[in-house]
Design a protein around this motif. Sequence first.
Motif, PDB file in Angstrom:
ATOM      1  N   ASP A   1       0.787  -1.184   0.098  1.00 29.50           N
ATOM      2  CA  ASP A   1      -0.200  -0.158  -0.629  1.00 29.50           C
ATOM      3  C   ASP A   1       0.908   1.756   0.139  1.00 29.50           C
ATOM      4  OD1 ASP A   1      -1.573   1.640   0.103  1.00 29.50           O
ATOM      5  OD2 ASP A   1      -2.968   1.109   1.830  1.00 29.50           O
ATOM      6  N   THR A   2       1.631   1.064  -1.094  1.00 23.97           N
ATOM      7  CA  THR A   2       2.580   2.787  -1.362  1.00 23.97           C
ATOM      8  C   THR A   2       2.132   3.370  -1.852  1.00 23.97           C
ATOM      9  OG1 THR A   2       3.569   1.444  -2.590  1.00 23.97           O
ATOM     10  CG2 THR A   2       5.045   2.184  -0.955  1.00 23.97           C
ATOM     11  N   ALA A   3       0.648   3.035  -1.999  1.00 20.30           N
ATOM     12  CA  ALA A   3      -0.268   4.349  -3.088  1.00 20.30           C
ATOM     13  C   ALA A   3      -0.770   5.434  -1.412  1.00 20.30           C
ATOM     14  CB  ALA A   3      -1.191   3.621  -3.990  1.00 20.30           C
ATOM     15  N   ARG A   4      -1.032   4.640  -0.132  1.00 21.59           N
ATOM     16  CA  ARG A   4      -1.343   5.476   0.604  1.00 21.59           C
ATOM     17  C   ARG A   4      -0.104   6.715   0.515  1.00 21.59           C
ATOM     18  NH1 ARG A   4      -1.064   4.677   6.460  1.00 21.59           N
ATOM     19  NH2 ARG A   4      -0.058   2.020   5.802  1.00 21.59           N
ATOM     20  N   TYR A   5       0.864   5.797   0.843  1.00 19.23           N
ATOM     21  CA  TYR A   5       2.354   6.787   1.540  1.00 19.23           C
ATOM     22  C   TYR A   5       2.416   8.203   0.279  1.00 19.23           C
ATOM     23  CZ  TYR A   5       3.778   3.099   4.269  1.00 19.23           C
ATOM     24  OH  TYR A   5       3.190   2.087   5.816  1.00 19.23           O
ATOM     25  N   HIS A   6       2.194   7.711  -1.100  1.00 17.27           N
ATOM     26  CA  HIS A   6       2.072   9.091  -2.070  1.00 17.27           C
ATOM     27  C   HIS A   6       0.735   9.929  -1.431  1.00 17.27           C
ATOM     28  CE1 HIS A   6       5.051   7.582  -5.038  1.00 17.27           C
ATOM     29  NE2 HIS A   6       4.558   6.034  -4.994  1.00 17.27           N
ATOM     30  N   TYR A   7      -0.219   9.172  -1.497  1.00 15.17           N
ATOM     31  CA  TYR A   7      -1.094  10.483  -0.825  1.00 15.17           C
ATOM     32  C   TYR A   7      -1.304  11.089   0.280  1.00 15.17           C
ATOM     33  CZ  TYR A   7      -5.609  11.908   0.202  1.00 15.17           C
ATOM     34  OH  TYR A   7      -6.864  12.048   0.787  1.00 15.17           O
ATOM     35  N   LEU A   8      -0.525  10.654   0.912  1.00 20.47           N
ATOM     36  CA  LEU A   8       0.314  11.338   2.288  1.00 20.47           C
ATOM     37  C   LEU A   8       1.074  12.400   2.127  1.00 20.47           C
ATOM     38  CD1 LEU A   8       0.227   8.621   5.197  1.00 20.47           C
ATOM     39  CD2 LEU A   8      -1.658  10.163   5.029  1.00 20.47           C
ATOM     40  N   ALA A   9       1.437  11.857   1.399  1.00 21.23           N
ATOM     41  CA  ALA A   9       2.873  12.980   0.542  1.00 21.23           C
ATOM     42  C   ALA A   9       2.302  14.228   0.142  1.00 21.23           C
ATOM     43  CB  ALA A   9       4.392  12.083   0.250  1.00 21.23           C
ATOM     44  N   TRP A  10       1.079  14.022  -1.135  1.00 19.53           N
ATOM     45  CA  TRP A  10       1.150  15.307  -2.039  1.00 19.53           C
ATOM     46  C   TRP A  10      -0.284  15.649  -0.668  1.00 19.53           C
ATOM     47  CZ3 TRP A  10       3.259  15.978  -5.600  1.00 19.53           C
ATOM     48  CH2 TRP A  10       4.171  15.073  -6.412  1.00 19.53           C
ATOM     49  N   LYS A  11      -0.405  14.961  -0.287  1.00 22.51           N
ATOM     50  CA  LYS A  11      -1.583  15.838   1.274  1.00 22.51           C
ATOM     51  C   LYS A  11      -1.040  16.812   1.763  1.00 22.51           C
ATOM     52  CE  LYS A  11      -5.407  14.443   4.117  1.00 22.51           C
ATOM     53  NZ  LYS A  11      -6.270  14.558   4.102  1.00 22.51           N
TER      54      LYS A  11
ATOM     55  N   GLU B   1       8.110  -2.317   6.323  1.00 19.66           N
ATOM     56  CA  GLU B   1       8.664  -3.592   7.355  1.00 19.66           C
ATOM     57  C   GLU B   1       8.353  -4.450   5.932  1.00 19.66           C
ATOM     58  OE1 GLU B   1      10.347  -4.078   9.467  1.00 19.66           O
ATOM     59  OE2 GLU B   1       9.940  -2.395  10.797  1.00 19.66           O
ATOM     60  N   PRO B   2       8.645  -5.725   6.400  1.00 17.34           N
ATOM     61  CA  PRO B   2       8.402  -7.338   5.543  1.00 17.34           C
ATOM     62  C   PRO B   2       7.587  -7.357   5.015  1.00 17.34           C
ATOM     63  CG  PRO B   2      10.706  -7.320   6.255  1.00 17.34           C
ATOM     64  CD  PRO B   2       9.961  -5.889   6.669  1.00 17.34           C
ATOM     65  N   GLY B   3       6.961  -7.519   6.158  1.00 19.76           N
ATOM     66  CA  GLY B   3       5.191  -8.043   6.787  1.00 19.76           C
ATOM     67  C   GLY B   3       4.134  -6.686   6.049  1.00 19.76           C
ATOM     68  N   GLU B   4       4.535  -5.652   5.280  1.00 17.88           N
ATOM     69  CA  GLU B   4       4.180  -4.999   4.683  1.00 17.88           C
ATOM     70  C   GLU B   4       3.307  -5.075   3.288  1.00 17.88           C
ATOM     71  OE1 GLU B   4       3.844  -0.739   5.132  1.00 17.88           O
ATOM     72  OE2 GLU B   4       5.419  -1.618   6.389  1.00 17.88           O
ATOM     73  N   ILE B   5       3.610  -6.344   2.556  1.00 16.06           N
ATOM     74  CA  ILE B   5       3.226  -7.094   1.614  1.00 16.06           C
ATOM     75  C   ILE B   5       2.017  -7.251   1.572  1.00 16.06           C
ATOM     76  CG2 ILE B   5       4.678  -9.556   2.888  1.00 16.06           C
ATOM     77  CD1 ILE B   5       5.022  -9.283  -1.148  1.00 16.06           C
ATOM     78  N   PHE B   6       0.950  -7.244   0.819  1.00 15.77           N
ATOM     79  CA  PHE B   6      -0.393  -7.263   0.711  1.00 15.77           C
ATOM     80  C   PHE B   6      -0.441  -9.254   1.227  1.00 15.77           C
ATOM     81  CE2 PHE B   6      -1.797  -3.880  -1.671  1.00 15.77           C
ATOM     82  CZ  PHE B   6      -1.980  -2.701  -0.620  1.00 15.77           C
ATOM     83  N   PRO B   7      -1.014  -9.117   2.127  1.00 21.79           N
ATOM     84  CA  PRO B   7      -1.929 -10.879   1.691  1.00 21.79           C
ATOM     85  C   PRO B   7      -1.795 -11.467   0.913  1.00 21.79           C
ATOM     86  CG  PRO B   7      -3.319  -9.945   3.159  1.00 21.79           C
ATOM     87  CD  PRO B   7      -2.427  -8.841   2.320  1.00 21.79           C
ATOM     88  N   GLY B   8      -1.038 -13.007  -0.088  1.00 25.96           N
ATOM     89  CA  GLY B   8      -1.319 -13.579  -0.877  1.00 25.96           C
ATOM     90  C   GLY B   8      -0.358 -13.518  -2.013  1.00 25.96           C
ATOM     91  N   VAL B   9      -0.110 -12.228  -2.209  1.00 20.08           N
ATOM     92  CA  VAL B   9       1.124 -12.315  -2.972  1.00 20.08           C
ATOM     93  C   VAL B   9       2.117 -13.095  -3.191  1.00 20.08           C
ATOM     94  CG1 VAL B   9       2.611 -10.294  -3.947  1.00 20.08           C
ATOM     95  CG2 VAL B   9       0.803  -9.610  -3.504  1.00 20.08           C
ATOM     96  N   LYS B  10       2.833 -13.878  -2.180  1.00 15.14           N
ATOM     97  CA  LYS B  10       3.854 -13.874  -2.219  1.00 15.14           C
ATOM     98  C   LYS B  10       3.185 -15.817  -2.117  1.00 15.14           C
ATOM     99  CE  LYS B  10       7.384 -11.733   0.809  1.00 15.14           C
ATOM    100  NZ  LYS B  10       8.058 -12.857   2.400  1.00 15.14           N
ATOM    101  N   ALA B  11       2.433 -16.284  -2.260  1.00 10.37           N
ATOM    102  CA  ALA B  11       1.859 -17.278  -2.223  1.00 10.37           C
ATOM    103  C   ALA B  11       1.780 -17.864  -3.948  1.00 10.37           C
ATOM    104  CB  ALA B  11       0.517 -17.560  -1.024  1.00 10.37           C
ATOM    105  N   LEU B  12       0.738 -16.620  -4.889  1.00 12.24           N
ATOM    106  CA  LEU B  12       0.136 -16.385  -5.640  1.00 12.24           C
ATOM    107  C   LEU B  12       2.304 -16.679  -6.487  1.00 12.24           C
ATOM    108  CD1 LEU B  12      -1.686 -15.811  -7.988  1.00 12.24           C
ATOM    109  CD2 LEU B  12      -1.360 -13.378  -8.061  1.00 12.24           C
TER     110      LEU B  12
END
Length: 220
Positions: free
Chosen positions: A14-24, A86-97
Motif C-alpha cells: 500500500d505505498t499508494a497510501r504513502y504517495h497520497y499522504l505526501a501529496w496531501k 517492513e517486509p510484513g507490509e506486503i499484501f496478503p496472498g502476493v507471495k503465495a500467488l
Amino acid sequence: MEACIFDLDGVIVDTARYHYLAWKRLAAELGFELTPEDNERLKGVSRIQSLNIVLEIGGIDADANERERLAEKKNTWFNELIAKMEPGEIFPGVKALVSGLRSSGRKVALASSSKNAQLVVDRLQIRDLFDVIVDGSMIEHTKPDPEIFLLTAERLDVPPPNCLVFEDAEAGVEAALAAGMKCVGIGSPTRLGKAHLVLPSVGAFTAEMLSQLEKTDQSK
Ligand code: B16
Ligand code: MG
C-alpha cells in the motif's frame, strides 16, 4: 499466459497510501485539500505529471524550477515514509500467488512507474520473487503509455499477448491494454472497468481465474 507482470504501488503493497499522504501534505502547505478522489488521478503517472495535476487541482501556477522544488519536497516526505516500511507490509496472498505462478513455469515481473521502486523492493525484501524488475528510471513515458509493459515483456522474452498485468491505476490498465496484454484491475470496478477482470485484491486471484483469462479474447 507465459508471464504475469505486477504493478508495485497499490498492488503488492500500500505505498499508494504513502504517495497520497505526501501529496496531501504538499497540498496542505500550498493551502488546499487533496481528496482521495483527486488522488485516483495521481496513481500510475510520473512524479512530475502528478505534481502538475496537484497544482491544477489547487489552481496554482509555478515555473519549471518551482515545480522541480515541489516535486523534490514531496519525494523527500515519501522517502521518509518508505524508509520505515517492513517486509510484513506486503499484501496478503502476493507471495503465495507468485510462488504458484513460478512453480507452474510462468515468469513473473514487477513494472512500476516509481523511481523509488528499487528502494521499496529492498525494504520488503522481495527482489528474489521476480525474474525482471522495471522501474520509472528505465522508461521515458509513464502509464498510460504502454512503454513500461512492452519493455518488461521484452526483458522477459515473452510476447505481449502472452502477458497478464495486475494494476490498481486507471492509467495502468490503459497502458496494459495498449500493450496488447490482458489485465486484472485491483480496486473499484467503476474505475477499472476496462480491465478483463476486476478484483478487490491480488490475494483474491485464483488458478481458475487464470485459466478463464487464458480462454478470453484480448479484446474481451
Ligand atoms: P515516484 P506504480 C507509481 O507507481 C505510483 O502509482 C504513482 O502514484 C507515482 O506518482 C509514480 O509511481 C511515480 O513515483 O515519485 O516514486 O517516482 O503504481 O506504477 O508502482
Ligand atoms: Mg499502482
